[in-house]
Design a protein around this motif. Structure first.
Motif, PDB file in Angstrom:
ATOM      1  N   MET A 277       0.829  -1.204   0.000  1.00  0.00           N
ATOM      2  CA  MET A 277       0.000   0.000   0.000  1.00  0.00           C
ATOM      3  C   MET A 277       0.868   1.261   0.000  1.00  0.00           C
ATOM      4  O   MET A 277       0.640   2.205  -0.768  1.00  0.00           O
ATOM      5  CB  MET A 277      -0.906   0.003   1.232  1.00  0.00           C
ATOM      6  N   THR A 278       1.870   1.284   0.873  1.00  0.00           N
ATOM      7  CA  THR A 278       2.707   2.473   1.011  1.00  0.00           C
ATOM      8  C   THR A 278       3.500   2.733  -0.265  1.00  0.00           C
ATOM      9  O   THR A 278       3.600   3.880  -0.727  1.00  0.00           O
ATOM     10  CB  THR A 278       3.650   2.314   2.214  1.00  0.00           C
ATOM     11  N   LEU A 279       4.068   1.682  -0.848  1.00  0.00           N
ATOM     12  CA  LEU A 279       4.810   1.845  -2.101  1.00  0.00           C
ATOM     13  C   LEU A 279       3.894   2.331  -3.216  1.00  0.00           C
ATOM     14  O   LEU A 279       4.263   3.210  -4.013  1.00  0.00           O
ATOM     15  CB  LEU A 279       5.472   0.523  -2.497  1.00  0.00           C
ATOM     16  N   GLY A 280       2.687   1.764  -3.291  1.00  0.00           N
ATOM     17  CA  GLY A 280       1.757   2.182  -4.332  1.00  0.00           C
ATOM     18  C   GLY A 280       1.368   3.637  -4.201  1.00  0.00           C
ATOM     19  O   GLY A 280       1.264   4.367  -5.210  1.00  0.00           O
ATOM     20  N   THR A 299      -5.770  -0.034 -13.986  1.00  0.00           N
ATOM     21  CA  THR A 299      -4.674  -1.000 -13.856  1.00  0.00           C
ATOM     22  C   THR A 299      -4.516  -1.466 -12.412  1.00  0.00           C
ATOM     23  O   THR A 299      -4.356  -2.664 -12.145  1.00  0.00           O
ATOM     24  CB  THR A 299      -3.360  -0.371 -14.348  1.00  0.00           C
ATOM     25  N   THR A 300      -4.555  -0.526 -11.465  1.00  0.00           N
ATOM     26  CA  THR A 300      -4.353  -0.916 -10.066  1.00  0.00           C
ATOM     27  C   THR A 300      -5.516  -1.770  -9.545  1.00  0.00           C
ATOM     28  O   THR A 300      -5.303  -2.688  -8.746  1.00  0.00           O
ATOM     29  CB  THR A 300      -4.173   0.326  -9.176  1.00  0.00           C
ATOM     30  N   ILE A 301      -6.730  -1.482  -9.999  1.00  0.00           N
ATOM     31  CA  ILE A 301      -7.866  -2.308  -9.579  1.00  0.00           C
ATOM     32  C   ILE A 301      -7.709  -3.729 -10.095  1.00  0.00           C
ATOM     33  O   ILE A 301      -7.988  -4.707  -9.385  1.00  0.00           O
ATOM     34  CB  ILE A 301      -9.190  -1.681 -10.050  1.00  0.00           C
ATOM     35  N   LEU A 302      -7.237  -3.874 -11.329  1.00  0.00           N
ATOM     36  CA  LEU A 302      -6.987  -5.214 -11.866  1.00  0.00           C
ATOM     37  C   LEU A 302      -5.886  -5.924 -11.077  1.00  0.00           C
ATOM     38  O   LEU A 302      -5.968  -7.130 -10.826  1.00  0.00           O
ATOM     39  CB  LEU A 302      -6.614  -5.116 -13.351  1.00  0.00           C
ATOM     40  N   LEU A 303      -4.845  -5.168 -10.681  1.00  0.00           N
ATOM     41  CA  LEU A 303      -3.783  -5.756  -9.866  1.00  0.00           C
ATOM     42  C   LEU A 303      -4.323  -6.232  -8.517  1.00  0.00           C
ATOM     43  O   LEU A 303      -3.981  -7.319  -8.040  1.00  0.00           O
ATOM     44  CB  LEU A 303      -2.666  -4.739  -9.638  1.00  0.00           C
ATOM     45  N   LEU A 326       0.668  -7.769  -4.267  1.00  0.00           N
ATOM     46  CA  LEU A 326      -0.077  -7.183  -5.392  1.00  0.00           C
ATOM     47  C   LEU A 326      -1.389  -6.573  -4.920  1.00  0.00           C
ATOM     48  O   LEU A 326      -1.812  -5.516  -5.408  1.00  0.00           O
ATOM     49  CB  LEU A 326      -0.353  -8.257  -6.451  1.00  0.00           C
ATOM     50  N   TRP A 327      -2.030  -7.237  -3.998  1.00  0.00           N
ATOM     51  CA  TRP A 327      -3.290  -6.732  -3.433  1.00  0.00           C
ATOM     52  C   TRP A 327      -3.065  -5.352  -2.796  1.00  0.00           C
ATOM     53  O   TRP A 327      -3.798  -4.395  -3.049  1.00  0.00           O
ATOM     54  CB  TRP A 327      -3.783  -7.736  -2.408  1.00  0.00           C
ATOM     55  N   GLY A 328      -2.028  -5.245  -1.973  1.00  0.00           N
ATOM     56  CA  GLY A 328      -1.736  -3.968  -1.340  1.00  0.00           C
ATOM     57  C   GLY A 328      -1.386  -2.889  -2.344  1.00  0.00           C
ATOM     58  O   GLY A 328      -1.853  -1.744  -2.256  1.00  0.00           O
ATOM     59  N   LEU A 329      -0.555  -3.250  -3.340  1.00  0.00           N
ATOM     60  CA  LEU A 329      -0.174  -2.292  -4.380  1.00  0.00           C
ATOM     61  C   LEU A 329      -1.399  -1.824  -5.162  1.00  0.00           C
ATOM     62  O   LEU A 329      -1.580  -0.627  -5.428  1.00  0.00           O
ATOM     63  CB  LEU A 329       0.840  -2.949  -5.320  1.00  0.00           C
TER      64      LEU A 329
END
Length: 406
Positions: A277-280, A299-303, A326-329
């Motif tokens: 989450m923090t990196l994203g 894109t992030t929702i698909l990730l 990936l979920w957090g990102l």
């Protein structure tokens, strides 16, 4: 043959010093708000033991904080519009600090009613502060001319990590709950009062409107509830909050029960989610400025959809943990970008952010019991499959975040 040479790109003009100072102040307020909330959650086990509560009664008690936040948010926009973001943040943090202190003292005294009152005040103060600091963050973002809102929310995440770490240390050293919560409440209040001094002037930020009559401000708030774009953005924030909150509440337990991890490893898996989450939120600002909200959010929702599915369905532990990352990102940008979208029109930002916050925070109230009921039927890990099932239809809501034509 002559060749046309493209002129060099015009550098972005430097932001005024006052705007840069306001950016720092907003980031500090976000971090301190996360620190305050995480401080309470880090000492929930100690409070439970002091009160002698069962899991069911503890769950009902924790709702007091969510109820306080949801009571605050419908009017938080009006308060920010009337007083300005700086004074609203200062006053709401005063209430938050008082609630945190009362909660700790009441827990040690064994007063269930006192803890409920303290948590309601904590939630009310935090909810009001949340709306006001997002409005101020959006105003700073517009003046900088680049995306920074996700980084403010990353600061909140870092503050919550710090609160959890300090809470773990306090528990290990047997620091009394009342002393711990009171000390952190004082730190949060003092830091916030210093930080809001660098907020944008009221006349420049547009958050306060003394000339508007109370009836007019109420009409603006009611009008925001009838705006299709605001409601669609609110639904996007709702699902984003659910995807984030479900991981915060259940990920460690789900990996312990479903993947056979130890308690320490389950906590580490949640840490992987927070890091993602923090990196994203830190790196996502560059992507948003380069490609825009719609393609980046899609894109992030698909990730997040892929990551949550892998985290639940993978047979291999390392693969499941990669899915958590990936979920957090992927879940990192929906909430902050939704808040930015709600505040695109500066004059109506307080009312619209308030509406979006009310819709979004409903996920934190309804999410835990919903996943708990599903977990009783299919297991905690399998219950998390509801996250990707809700995220996929959210792709249809993403175009609502596109900035309106000026």
């Amino acid at each position: 043959m002559s060749r046309t040479v493209a002129p060099p790109a015009t550098p972005r003009p430097a932001a005024p010093r006052a705007v840069l100072a306001a950016r720092t102040g907003v980031a500090v307020v976000f971090a301190l708000n996360g620190l305050a909330v995480a401080t309470w959650f880090s000492r929930v086990p100690a409070a439970r033991d002091a009160l002698g509560l069962s899991a069911g009664r503890l769950g009902l008690l924790l709702l007091a904080m969510s109820v306080g936040a949801l009571l605050a948010m419908p009017t938080a926009g009006l308060v920010a519009q009337r007083l300005g973001a700086a004074r609203t943040v200062a006053l709401s943090t005063l209430l938050l600090a008082a609630g945190l202190t009362v909660t700790g003292v009441a827990a040690v005294a064994g007063s269930l009613a006192g803890v409920a009152v303290g948590l309601c005040a904590l939630g009310y103060g935090s909810g009001t502060c949340d709306v006001a600091m997002n409005v101020e963050g959006a105003a700073v973002e517009r003046r900088l001319g680049r995306t920074v809102m996700p980084r403010f929310h990353a600061a909140w995440s870092l503050g919550s990590v710090a609160g959890a770490g300090l809470g773990a240390g306090a528990a290990r050293l047997d620091v009394p709950v009342a002393a711990h919560l009171a000390a952190l409440a004082a730190v949060v209040l003092l830091g916030t009062l210093l930080a809001v001094r660098s907020f944008l002037p009221v006349a420049e930020s547009g958050t306060a409107s003394a000339s508007a009559a109370p009836a007019e401000r109420r009409r603006e708030l009611l009008a925001a509830w009838r705006e299709p774009r605001t409601l669609l953005v609110g639904l996007l924030v709702l699902v984003s909050a659910f995807a984030e909150g479900s991981a915060s509440d259940w990920l460690a337990v789900a990996f312990i029960d479903g993947h056979g991890l130890s308690e320490a490893a389950g906590a580490a898996v949640f840490g992987v989610f927070v890091v993602g989450m923090t990196l994203g939120r830190t790196a996502g600002t560059v992507a948003l400025d380069r490609w825009g909200r719609v393609p980046v959010l899609s894109t992030t929702i698909l990730l997040a959809t892929l990551g949550a599915g892998v985290a639940v369905l993978a047979d291999s532990g390392p693969v499941a943990i990669a899915g958590v990352a990936l979920w957090g990102l992927g879940a990192s940008l929906g909430f902050p970008v939704g808040m930015s979208a709600a505040a695109d029109d500066e004059r109506r930002a307080p009312a619209r952010v308030s509406v979006v916050a009310v819709i979004g925070y409903t996920a934190f109230l309804a999410g835990p019991p919903l996943l708990g009921l599903l977990g009783d039927r299919v297991g905690t890990l399998r219950a998390l499959l509801i996250v990707p099932l809700l995220l996929l239809p959210t792709l249809a809501l993403v175009p609502a975040t596109r900035p309106p034509a000026r």
